[in-house]
Design an enzyme around this catalytic site. Structure first.
Site, mmCIF file in Angstrom:
data_model
loop_
_atom_site.group_PDB
_atom_site.id
_atom_site.type_symbol
_atom_site.label_atom_id
_atom_site.label_comp_id
_atom_site.label_asym_id
_atom_site.label_seq_id
_atom_site.Cartn_x
_atom_site.Cartn_y
_atom_site.Cartn_z
ATOM 1 N N ASP A 110 0.914 -1.151 -0.005
ATOM 2 C CA ASP A 110 0.212 -0.034 -0.208
ATOM 3 C C ASP A 110 0.809 1.254 -0.010
ATOM 4 O O ASP A 110 1.450 1.702 -1.053
ATOM 5 C CB ASP A 110 -0.869 0.061 1.344
ATOM 6 C CG ASP A 110 -2.061 0.887 1.324
ATOM 7 O OD1 ASP A 110 -1.901 1.917 0.966
ATOM 8 O OD2 ASP A 110 -3.106 0.508 1.562
ATOM 9 N N LYS A 146 -1.277 -1.708 -4.566
ATOM 10 C CA LYS A 146 -1.802 -0.143 -4.658
ATOM 11 C C LYS A 146 -1.027 0.801 -5.103
ATOM 12 O O LYS A 146 -0.878 1.864 -4.187
ATOM 13 C CB LYS A 146 -2.812 -0.050 -3.332
ATOM 14 C CG LYS A 146 -3.962 0.305 -3.596
ATOM 15 C CD LYS A 146 -4.581 1.000 -2.042
ATOM 16 C CE LYS A 146 -5.394 -0.008 -1.458
ATOM 17 N NZ LYS A 146 -5.847 0.243 -0.052
HETATM 18 C C1 PRP Z 1 -1.178 -4.610 6.136
HETATM 19 C C2 PRP Z 1 -0.479 -5.580 4.970
HETATM 20 C C3 PRP Z 1 0.986 -5.165 4.920
HETATM 21 C C4 PRP Z 1 0.854 -3.649 5.255
HETATM 22 C C5 PRP Z 1 0.784 -2.862 3.959
HETATM 23 O O1 PRP Z 1 -0.625 -5.285 7.243
HETATM 24 O O2 PRP Z 1 -0.432 -7.053 5.431
HETATM 25 O O3 PRP Z 1 1.956 -5.782 5.819
HETATM 26 O O4 PRP Z 1 -0.364 -3.521 5.815
HETATM 27 O O5 PRP Z 1 0.761 -1.524 4.068
HETATM 28 P P1 PRP Z 1 1.811 -0.426 3.709
HETATM 29 O O6 PRP Z 1 2.322 -0.613 2.404
HETATM 30 O O7 PRP Z 1 0.887 0.791 3.981
HETATM 31 O O8 PRP Z 1 2.949 -0.248 4.879
HETATM 32 P P2 PRP Z 1 -1.257 -4.662 8.924
HETATM 33 O O9 PRP Z 1 -0.419 -3.813 9.307
HETATM 34 O O10 PRP Z 1 -2.723 -4.117 8.523
HETATM 35 O O11 PRP Z 1 -1.113 -6.024 9.466
HETATM 36 P P3 PRP Z 1 -1.837 -7.429 9.188
HETATM 37 O O12 PRP Z 1 -1.048 -7.974 8.442
HETATM 38 O O13 PRP Z 1 -1.741 -8.310 10.401
HETATM 39 O O14 PRP Z 1 -3.220 -7.378 8.905
#
Ligand code: PRP
Length: 178
Positions: A102, A130
């Site tokens: 993201d 994304k």
């Molecule tokens: C989500 C996903 C990635 C990160 C991506 O993890 O699994 O690790 O966000 O986002 P970014 O590119 O903006 O850093 P999350 O922190 O939601 O934890 P999870 O995997 O336990 O749901």
């Protein structure tokens, strides 16, 4: 649970077809290298389980926990490792496996950390990408699907800990966030 879904973006069939393609590609690219698949918990657990079963080769599977989103839909910007690595990374061909790329903050942080452990090679495989939300110039080496800017749940992706077990990827009805 499914009543809370507004729209399905990637069906189970689309996901499974693409994961098989990625697994086949990784098997070709890493032939003879015995890679270390490093899943970033929690979101990657389903993708990694499916992907690894399409890789016809010896490989090791390891997990690290990094989190920056807490219970909301917006990243806090601060990445934390809450479960450290149990495996040796030095000299290994490491493939970081993620459910979604993201802002890129999580993977930028992990890439720097893992690079400091001297792997033989380090690549990123993310199921969703994304690019419109990126805050740092980071690119994945393997991508399942590029996606538009929406908040997704399913296939490992959660909202406040729920919906990870949906076999497809969709968005929630707005009243669920209220
Ligand atoms: C989500 C996903 C990635 C990160 C991506 O993890 O699994 O690790 O966000 O986002 P970014 O590119 O903006 O850093 P999350 O922190 O939601 O934890 P999870 O995997 O336990 O749901």
């Amino acid at each position: 649970m499914r009543n809370n879904i507004e729209r399905v973006y990637f069906t189970e069939e689309m996901i499974q077809t693409r994961v098989k393609e990625l697994g086949t590609q990784l098997s070709e690219d890493y032939r003879g290298k015995e890679p270390l698949l490093l899943g970033v918990l929690k979101g990657s657990f389903i993708f990694l389980a499916d992907l690894s079963r399409h890789m016809d080769m010896l490989c090791d599977i390891e997990f690290i926990t990094a989190s920056s989103y807490g219970a909301g839909t917006e990243t806090s910007g601060e990445v934390k490792i809450t479960k450290a690595l149990d495996s040796v990374v030095e000299g290994r061909h490491v493939i970081i496996v993620e459910d979604i790329l993201d802002t890129g903050l999580t993977l930028e942080f992990l890439k720097k950390y893992l690079s400091s452990l001297n792997p033989a090679s380090l690549k990123i495989c993310t199921f969703l990408d994304k690019p419109s939300r990126r805050k740092v110039p980071l690119r994945a080496d393997y991508v399942g699907f590029e996606c538009v800017d929406a908040f997704y749940v399913g296939y490992g992706l959660d909202y406040a800990g729920h919906y990870r077990n949906l076999p497809f990827i969709g968005s929630l009805k707005p009243d669920i966030y209220a």
